[in-house]
Design an enzyme around this catalytic site. Structure first.
Site, PDB file in Angstrom:
ATOM      1  N   LYS A 170    -135.837 -16.515  40.738  1.00 19.74           N
ATOM      2  CA  LYS A 170    -135.152 -16.517  42.031  1.00 19.74           C
ATOM      3  C   LYS A 170    -136.207 -16.246  43.100  1.00 19.74           C
ATOM      4  O   LYS A 170    -136.613 -15.106  43.320  1.00 19.74           O
ATOM      5  CB  LYS A 170    -134.067 -15.439  42.131  1.00 19.74           C
ATOM      6  CG  LYS A 170    -133.243 -15.580  43.426  1.00 19.74           C
ATOM      7  CD  LYS A 170    -132.666 -14.287  43.917  1.00 19.74           C
ATOM      8  CE  LYS A 170    -133.605 -13.501  44.778  1.00 19.74           C
ATOM      9  NZ  LYS A 170    -133.949 -14.126  46.096  1.00 19.74           N
ATOM     10  N   GLU A 245    -143.571  -4.522  41.324  1.00 15.22           N
ATOM     11  CA  GLU A 245    -144.645  -4.285  42.294  1.00 15.22           C
ATOM     12  C   GLU A 245    -143.959  -4.155  43.637  1.00 15.22           C
ATOM     13  O   GLU A 245    -143.380  -5.107  44.164  1.00 15.22           O
ATOM     14  CB  GLU A 245    -145.648  -5.443  42.283  1.00 15.22           C
ATOM     15  CG  GLU A 245    -146.882  -5.157  43.129  1.00 15.22           C
ATOM     16  CD  GLU A 245    -146.941  -6.019  44.369  1.00 15.22           C
ATOM     17  OE1 GLU A 245    -146.704  -5.450  45.466  1.00 15.22           O
ATOM     18  OE2 GLU A 245    -147.224  -7.215  44.263  1.00 15.22           O
ATOM     19  N   CYS A 279    -148.916  -6.482  51.118  1.00 14.18           N
ATOM     20  CA  CYS A 279    -148.549  -5.139  50.661  1.00 14.18           C
ATOM     21  C   CYS A 279    -149.766  -4.238  50.504  1.00 14.18           C
ATOM     22  O   CYS A 279    -149.622  -3.022  50.418  1.00 14.18           O
ATOM     23  CB  CYS A 279    -147.774  -5.224  49.354  1.00 14.18           C
ATOM     24  SG  CYS A 279    -148.562  -6.255  48.105  1.00 14.18           S
ATOM     25  N   GLU A 379    -143.940   1.219  55.757  1.00 13.02           N
ATOM     26  CA  GLU A 379    -144.683  -0.038  55.657  1.00 13.02           C
ATOM     27  C   GLU A 379    -144.365  -0.912  56.873  1.00 13.02           C
ATOM     28  O   GLU A 379    -143.219  -1.283  57.115  1.00 13.02           O
ATOM     29  CB  GLU A 379    -144.295  -0.762  54.372  1.00 13.02           C
ATOM     30  CG  GLU A 379    -145.154  -1.962  54.055  1.00 13.02           C
ATOM     31  CD  GLU A 379    -144.926  -2.488  52.650  1.00 13.02           C
ATOM     32  OE1 GLU A 379    -145.884  -2.986  52.048  1.00 13.02           O
ATOM     33  OE2 GLU A 379    -143.785  -2.402  52.148  1.00 13.02           O
TER      34      GLU A 379
END
Length: 474
Positions: A170, A245, A279, A379
């Protein structure tokens, strides 16, 4: 408008069972550029059933057969590089030059490194009276993000194929076009029917159905920590393996006395590349108090020299962030830093001058940022850097480790001195005077940045089961 309204299930493109049409928005123009169908749990059931059937034969394939398949995939992938780059550029806003030079090659690199790992991999060893073997794991559900879409897809697809697994992917509904093209590549390369399946969809629908599905043996997810927690909870009832992750908030620990003009440009570039949507972007610069003024000037010059422009045009500029939600999140974090007392050096809220449409962010720098501020803990995922002063190296290490994340950390300065600091940083990846990973080396996080590893032989291992056999005849 590109159209990918069908799912790829059991070796063919099929209509969705009850899905709804979804438009992907070009972040540079805010206009639709691609249409897909958001799938349903019924689509997931069909894809998982196809993968389960295919596992019976594919799990028994030889290493030589899998290696030959990877070689064919590599050649077909190379032929589609322009198409892949165009899809990524239009759907998530990476400038076409960056998409061609970095985004698409990153995906190819995983097939190449996995092929090497497969040829070198030791599938069994003797331990006393036991024989320990690595075997295919089963049906793997793969849920991937939009920021480096091919990189994260192929980091899962390549080792799963090499391990003898079957899979249902997906991809992100924000950047699905490259996944559809990859399905065409795999089909043309001769991946057997049912081994690879693609179901477009969103997290609450297709993602949740895959995570909780009783016939899925493993979920491999890359994305936010918030979504990762939901996936782990959904997977818990069937005790399947969960490989994740997740988010990051990388520090850039600048060692006292570092040659700032030499070491800052290659590491701060990680904040700007891909419009900050990485990231492992080392956004938190930790600088000794005696060098803050000089570091501020260098980073300010870099930010102000960075052009923001149309992703369809070749050049060294950066593009927009992926969508309105990300734009508004970044704007909110920039405003929070202002409200909490940080000093805005350059950039700030609003679009760059001359831009009245598109999700473009001003390259932004703050100083006087303290570790408790939101912008130092959350983040950002945009071209925004912060500078925090420290007095001692121990203090800098505490600040670097002082977030819930542990995906990566960067050290800028003398490499020998940096090597002594690296073991003290709680991160799965530590880079010295650079910010990117090595595609052959393991990649993954500590703490709330996830578990499991991808890349090379470590990624291959994580997509396999380990069996011990005792009592065999000599």
């Amino acid at each position: 408008m590109k159209s990918y309204l069908k799912h790829y299930i059991d070796g063919t493109w099929v209509e969705s069972d009850g899905g709804k049409r979804h438009e992907v928005i070009d972040p540079a123009t805010e206009q639709p550029c691609t249409e897909i169908t958001i799938g349903t749990p019924a689509d997931v059931d069909k894809a998982v059933a196809a993968a389960r059937r295919a596992f019976e034969s594919w799990s028994q394939s030889t290493v030589e057969e899998r290696a030959a398949l990877l070689e064919r995939i590599i050649e077909e992938y190379k032929a589609r590089i322009p198409d892949l780059a165009q899809a990524i550029s239009q759907e998530m806003g990476a400038p076409i030059g960056f998409a061609t030079a970095a985004q698409v090659p990153a995906g190819l690199g995983h097939f190449i490194s996995t092929l090497k790992a497969l040829k070198d991999f030791q599938f069994e060893e003797r331990l006393g009276r036991a024989r320990v073997v690595h075997e295919p794991l089963g049906v793997v559900a793969m849920i991937t993000p939009w920021n480096w879409p091919l990189n994260q897809i192929t980091a899962k697809v390549a080792p799963a194929l090499a391990a003898g697994d079957t899979m249902v992917l997906k991809p992100s509904e924000e950047s699905p076009g490259c996944a559809a093209i990859l399905a065409e590549i795999l089909d043309k390369a001769g991946v057997p029917a049912g081994v690879f399946n693609l179901v477009n969809g969103d997290g609450p629908g297709v993602g949740a159905a895959l995570s909780s599905h009783p016939d899925v043996d493993m979920v491999s997810f890359t994305g936010s920590t918030r979504a990762g927690i939901a996936i782990a909870q959904a997977a818990a009832a069937t005790v399947k393996r969960v490989h994740q992750e997740l988010g990051g908030k990388a520090a850039n620990l600048v060692l006292e006395g570092a040659d700032l003009a030499a070491v800052l440009p290659p590491t701060v570039q990680g904040v700007l590349a891909n419009s900050g949507q990485s990231c492992i972007a080392p956004t938190r610069l930790l600088v000794h108090a005696s060098q803050v003024a000089d570091a501020t000037q260098i980073v300010k010059t870099m930010m102000e020299a960075t052009q923001v422009g149309d992703p369809s045009v070749m050049g060294a500029h950066i593009g927009p962030v992926v969508n309105k939600a990300q734009f508004e999140k970044i704007q909110g974090l920039i405003q929070s830093a202002i409200d909490e007392g940080a000093t805005l050096v350059t950039g700030g809220t609003g679009r760059p001058d001359g831009r009245n449409a598109g999700y473009f962010i001003k390259p932004t720098l703050f100083t006087d940022v303290t570790p408790d501020m939101r912008i130092a803990q959350e983040e950002t995922f945009g071209p925004v850097a912060t500078i925090t002063a420290y007095e001692t190296q121990d203090e800098a290490i505490r600040i670097a480790n002082g977030t819930p994340y542990g995906l990566s950390a960067t050290i800028s300065g003398d490499p020998a001195a940096a090597a002594k600091v690296a073991p003290k940083l709680r991160a799965g990846l530590v880079t010295i005077n650079t910010w990117g990973p090595d595609g052959n080396a393991p990649f993954g996080g500590y703490k709330q940045s996830g578990n499991g590893r991808e890349n090379g032989k470590y990624g291959l291992t994580d997509f396999m089961e380990v069996k011990t056999v005792v009592g065999e005849p000599a």
